[in-house]
Design an enzyme around this catalytic site. Structure first.
Site, PDB file in Angstrom:
ATOM      1  CG  HIS A  99      -0.697 -93.707 -85.116  1.00  0.00           C
ATOM      2  ND1 HIS A  99      -0.268 -92.944 -83.873  1.00  0.00           N
ATOM      3  CD2 HIS A  99      -0.394 -92.606 -86.147  1.00  0.00           C
ATOM      4  CE1 HIS A  99       0.036 -91.778 -84.066  1.00  0.00           C
ATOM      5  NE2 HIS A  99      -0.016 -91.708 -85.560  1.00  0.00           N
ATOM      6  CD  GLU A 110      -0.949 -91.960 -90.479  1.00  0.00           C
ATOM      7  OE1 GLU A 110      -0.140 -90.888 -90.609  1.00  0.00           O
ATOM      8  OE2 GLU A 110      -1.675 -91.931 -89.490  1.00  0.00           O
ATOM      9  CG  HIS A 111       3.830 -91.831 -88.395  1.00  0.00           C
ATOM     10  ND1 HIS A 111       4.587 -90.836 -88.047  1.00  0.00           N
ATOM     11  CD2 HIS A 111       2.349 -91.944 -87.862  1.00  0.00           C
ATOM     12  CE1 HIS A 111       3.543 -90.202 -87.199  1.00  0.00           C
ATOM     13  NE2 HIS A 111       2.353 -90.695 -87.215  1.00  0.00           N
ATOM     14  CD  GLU A 169       1.122 -88.636 -83.869  1.00  0.00           C
ATOM     15  OE1 GLU A 169       1.844 -89.131 -84.436  1.00  0.00           O
ATOM     16  OE2 GLU A 169      -0.155 -88.433 -84.272  1.00  0.00           O
TER      17      GLU A 169
HETATM   18 ZN   LIG Z   1       0.849 -89.578 -86.269  1.00  0.00          ZN
END
Ligand SMILES: [Zn+2]
Length: 1025
Positions: A101, A104-105, A202
């Site tokens: 994750h 991905e960012h 998040e």
């Molecule tokens: Zn995210």
């Protein structure tokens, strides 16, 4: 974004199958051309493996592999200009640090060719994309975009390829997006050290939602031996264990062509895509063995039970019943297409709708408020699962619920399913396949993603009618086929988990304490020089974030690439039995879409809060000779669904004028039109309201759904509340869909006796379902329009007894012609409250989650006002050029920005925000920035592109002409607004910021949803709820 695939797949599963064989008409030239590819053919470094016509979906599938790296490729050629690209990597983490994750960012923080920060976000303003995103699932990471413009496709493809294959992955990007220790106030070295980072926040937000928390636990515990036992998005307390080195290593092994699957869709030529992908990325790699396979989960020899806790939900419909319980079964491998098809269909038969055995056994006895959010078939993991259970139940019912589940499974094995239900399901699928959606490419990409990720055959998945044919055949040969599956997978399956979840009053406190301990452990390990370094790095990051970015490296469309005019959607206004009707000819693929707008002008004010409840039950309690089960069955057999929703439609010229009503919506195959109108007639003439048991079931599930939605769409609730006292339409919107409605439904759900509600519903019905207050809209093929008109006439005759002249409850009604060129024709009746007094109000809602949703709204001007276009551009520009940086990059919120609403209200918002009142100052700083005029022509042009990509987003045939029907905004009015958008200048923007957004210029409202807040508690200007 971290996506729990379940919800997505539930929607996409509806793409699944079709009961009929079509004759293959070459309807589509793109699909036709693609049929000419030959297996074995070499194109730009790829070899064609398979070419398959898929007539059901009007497409041709071309499967290829990349010779040098082994990258896999699927192209779906279809006559659709909304072209899509996606690349997905199999990402199978073995710890909960959230490495896929965070990666991905971080790949979106700049790449070799495009070194500027956040190229994705910046491309939003340089492109006419219809979709751009990236998300992390449990076992893959996907990067999709779509656009209708060929040049734009190449631009975006270039940025995407560079981002995923050649990202910079700077240490600073890792701190910003992942996690870091930093002084709470980065400019003050004596302020305490805290954890910061976008993904860190998040995920704290994501797990503040009890449904997500439960789904995550369930998956982790059902598959305890490999990648599904960890949290791919990141467990907040495990995230600070990740290092930058580990991140880079994960990228090198997972984001490699040998571990990649490319998918393209639409009418653009395949060769061009292959050439660009080969030249810009794949040619630079050699094949590796990525070694990312997921092994089969070893089967348990006996069932397991487990328990977890969550935070109590202040909005739960019944605070004494907040337990969740599910039984989850491990099923077969998802790459077995037919098995997956069968189990998904079986799952619908078992749990969908009031006729399903589990609905009858679990929902109707009201053991819980609703099914648990994870119920049903889940094909998002290598081996699928099926879960059944309840949320909102009392702890003492646990054993009883377990017994019911096992008893129901025995009953299904004994008696099977009615044939009519199987037919209804196949009919539903036929409709869903014919329905033309605007994001078909994206739906396909998500539909095939999981199976393909584990080397299933994506082409087989698309050949739905093969599966249907095989299903029918198998069922004929063995009528007990489905029952045998139930026996095999549920009765005799020892790999099953019973997981319960109950609230713990101290949950949030314990979470906070664990975070504090983790923090202290990290801090104790620091030397003074480490601390000094942290302080300096914090300042560096702040400086980097504050620096103006050079984005000139990124490709961009120009404002001149935007179409200057919009295509006109012709409609005809006519009447049927005295009721106004708008007809719109569209290529609807054999479906008829029927809508009716009913005004609620005559409804007594004290009943307004009940309208959303009325809408949610009116099509679900039975009518005429049908009880609610028969009604649901008929709707499934004969229609694509029938629903009713509230409507608050602000006028386009006056802020204090609006139309209020409810909208009836339905669709059907054209052969079923008489049946659909019959179902509506029954609802108008003799709806059933008196079944208190049924009503209670529906009330509980609505209240539960509303309560669950807040942690996900808190920014919408905050904005709706902030708008409440600014316009009359804003006030009504809050009653219908704001926090006021949530609390109202909670009160109703808590009532021991619903007879008062049962007395109220028929009163509402008399006012709303009245042909005198109604207008209709039909979208259908030209061949079907006149037949529809005849049937509509007869429908209006059938419901004529409901006509009744009634007085509007508010005196000031303004009439607007439906056809602006015909003043004498049929009208819409708007309420005008020209004496409305807007007022300032600051409201705080104390919520049981650790993050905030902040909003401020300002009363400005309506759609037709000459300044409206400037405010639209300004909102977009402030978001991209200022607020994103302040609220997300510096503030650590998941998102934030400004938007110009349809009702003339300009709103600021933040999403999953660690800050509360500080964010309000960020909004103010945004206004100062706009007034100072420190932006360039380039910034303005980018904002224009971004606004136009929303204005010109594709509209499905079903929805063409609807904005005109509902709000009276014609194509000519849209064109005028369009020209104003093109014409907006630097001077206009500074001017509107000054005149509308400065403090004291206009009335504004503020609302925050968040945890207990000391600052707000001490400030008497806030109303705390
Ligand atoms: Zn995210």
């Amino acid at each position: 974004m971290f996506r729990q695939t379940k919800a997505v797949l539930q929607k996409l599963r509806h793409l699944s199958f079709n009961g009929q064989q079509h004759t293959w008409r070459l309807k589509s030239t793109s699909a036709e051309r693609a049929l000419q590819y030959q297996p074995g053919q070499k194109i730009h470094g790829f070899t064609v493996k398979e070419v398959v016509a898929v007539p059901d979906l009007f497409l041709t599938a071309v499967k290829l592999t990349h010779d040098k790296t082994g990258a896999q490729y699927l192209h779906a050629a279809r006559e659709d200009s909304n072209n899509l690209f996606s690349v997905q990597f199999r990402t199978t983490p073995m710890d909960s640090t959230g490495v896929p994750h965070i990666l991905e960012h971080t790949v979106l923080c700049g790449s070799e060719k495009y070194p500027c920060r956040d190229p994705f976000f910046k491309m939003l303003n340089r492109s006419l994309s219809t979709f751009m995103n990236a998300f992390t699932a449990s076992d893959y990471t996907m990067y999709p975009f779509s656009t209708q413009n060929g040049k734009d496709f190449q631009n975006l493809l270039s940025v995407y390829l560079d981002a995923v294959f050649f990202p910079c992955l700077r240490e600073q990007d890792f701190w910003q997006e992942g996690w870091r220790l930093e002084n709470e106030n980065p400019t003050d070295p004596s302020s305490p050290l805290v954890f910061k980072g976008v993904v860190f926040n998040e995920m704290k937000g994501a797990f503040s939602d009890n449904e997500s928390l439960y789904a995550q636990h369930l998956q982790n515990k059902l598959y305890p031996d490999h990648t599904y036992s960890v949290v791919s998005g990141g467990e907040p307390l495990a995230i600070p264990d990740l290092t930058w080195e580990q991140l880079k290593q994960f990228h090198a092994t997972h984001y490699h062509p040998s571990n990649a699957r490319f998918f393209t869709y639409g009418d653009l030529p395949l060769e061009q895509h292959l050439k660009q992908i080969e030249e810009e990325a794949l040619s630079k790699f050699e094949r590796i063995d990525p070694n990312t396979e997921v092994p089969p989960q070893p089967h348990w020899s006996s069932p397991r039970e487990d328990h977890v806790t969550c935070s109590p939900d202040a909005l739960a419909p019944d605070p004494s019943r907040q337990n969740t319980l599910c039984v989850s079964y491990l099923l077969g491998d998802i790459t077995d297409t037919f098995e997956g098809f069968t189990l998904s269909l079986l799952s619908s038969l078992m749990i969908s709708g009031p006729n399903s055995p589990f609905y009858k056994a679990l929902i109707e006895p009201k053991m819980g408020t609703d099914f648990s959010s994870v119920v049903g078939y889940d094909g998002s993991t290598k081996e699928a699962s099926f879960s059944i259970g309840l949320q909102g139940m009392a702890e003492e019912d646990t054993e009883r619920v377990k017994e019911i589940i096992s008893q129901t499974i025995d009953d299904i094995i004994a008696s099977g399913f009615e044939e009519e239900r199987i037919e209804a399901l196949l009919h539903k699928i036929e409709i869903q396949m014919k329905h033309q959606s605007t994001n078909f490419g994206l739906s396909l990409a998500s539909y095939i993603a999981s199976s393909w990720n584990h080397d299933g055959n994506p082409v087989q998945l698309l050949q739905i009618s093969n599966s249907v044919a095989k299903f029918r055949q198998t069922l004929t040969e063995n009528p007990r086929f489905l029952q045998d599956k139930v026996k095999q997978y549920f009765k005799e399956n020892t790999h099953r988990l019973t997981l319960s979840m109950s609230p713990d009053e101290a949950y949030l406190e314990k979470q906070a304490q664990a975070e504090e301990e983790k923090l202290q452990k990290k801090i104790q390990a620091l030397s003074d020089s480490d601390k000094k370094e942290i302080y300096e790095k914090g300042l560096e990051l702040l400086a980097a974030q504050s620096k103006t970015q050079d984005t000139s490296c990124l490709p961009a469309l120009k404002v001149s690439d935007i179409e200057p005019t919009i295509p006109i959607t012709p409609v005809q206004i006519s009447t049927a039995g005295g009721v106004p009707v708008q007809y719109c000819e569209q290529p609807t693929n054999g479906l008829v879409y029927f809508r009716a707008m009913c005004s609620l002008n005559t409804l007594p004010e004290d009943l307004r809060l009940y309208v959303p409840l009325f809408c949610s039950v009116i099509t679900r309690m039975g009518s005429g000779g049908l009880d609610y089960r028969q009604q649901a069955q008929q709707m499934e057999l004969r229609t694509g669904g029938m629903s009713v929703s509230t409507q608050v439609i602000p006028d386009s010229t006056q802020l204090d004028m609006y139309e209020q009503g409810i909208l009836l919506s339905s669709s059907c195959l054209d052969r079923n039109l008489p049946h659909m109108f019959q179902l509506w007639s029954d609802i108008f003439n003799s709806p059933h309201f008196d079944d208190e048991e049924r009503l209670r079931v529906l009330v509980m599930s609505s209240a539960q759904e509303l309560a669950n939605g807040i942690s996900y769409s808190g920014h919408t609730y905050a904005m709706t509340r902030a708008c409440r006292h600014l316009t009359p339409a804003g006030d009504l919107q809050e009653s219908f869909s704001g926090m006021e409605q949530v609390k109202f439904m909670k009160r109703i759900a808590e009532m021991p006796d619903l007879s008062q509600v049962i007395r109220t519903l028929p009163r509402i019905k008399k006012h709303l379902l009245n042909p005198d207050n109604m207008r209709c809209a039909v979208n259908a093929t030209p061949q079907k329009l006149s037949d529809t008109a005849t049937q509509l006439e007869s429908f209006i005759r059938d419901i004529a007894d409901n006509r009744k002249e009634r007085k509007p409850v508010r005196p000031n009604i303004t009439e607007r012609p439906l056809d602006p060129l015909d003043d004498c024709g049929p009208c819409r009746k708007l309420i005008s409250e020209l004496n409305f007094q807007p007022c300032q109000m600051k409201t705080f809602f104390k919520m049981p989650f650790p993050i905030n949703f902040v909003s401020e709204s300002i009363r400005t001007v309506p759609f037709s006002h000459e300044d409206n276009a400037s405010l639209c551009i300004l909102a977009r520009m402030m978001t991209a050029k200022f607020l994103h940086g302040e609220i997300r990059e510096k503030g650590g919120a998941y998102g934030g920005g400004a938007k110009m609403g349809g009702g003339g209200l300009f709103s600021f918002y933040s999403y999953r925000d660690p800050n509360s009142v500080q964010t309000l100052s960020a909004f103010r700083k945004g206004v100062d920035w706009a007034k100072s005029g420190q932006f360039t022509q380039q910034d303005i042009d980018e904002a224009k592109l971004s606004v136009f990509s929303a204005v010109d987003s594709p509209v499905a045939p079903a929805n063409k002409g609807m904005s005109r029907f509902l709000s009276g905004v014609t194509d000519e009015m849209k064109q005028r607004h369009r020209e104003r958008l093109f014409a907006v200048t630097h001077e206009n923007l500074v001017d509107v910021a000054q005149r509308y957004l400065s403090i004291g210029q206009r009335t504004c409202g503020v609302a925050i949803l968040g945890p207990d807040n000391e600052t707000i508690n001490k400030d008497p200007s806030w109303i705390v709820k």
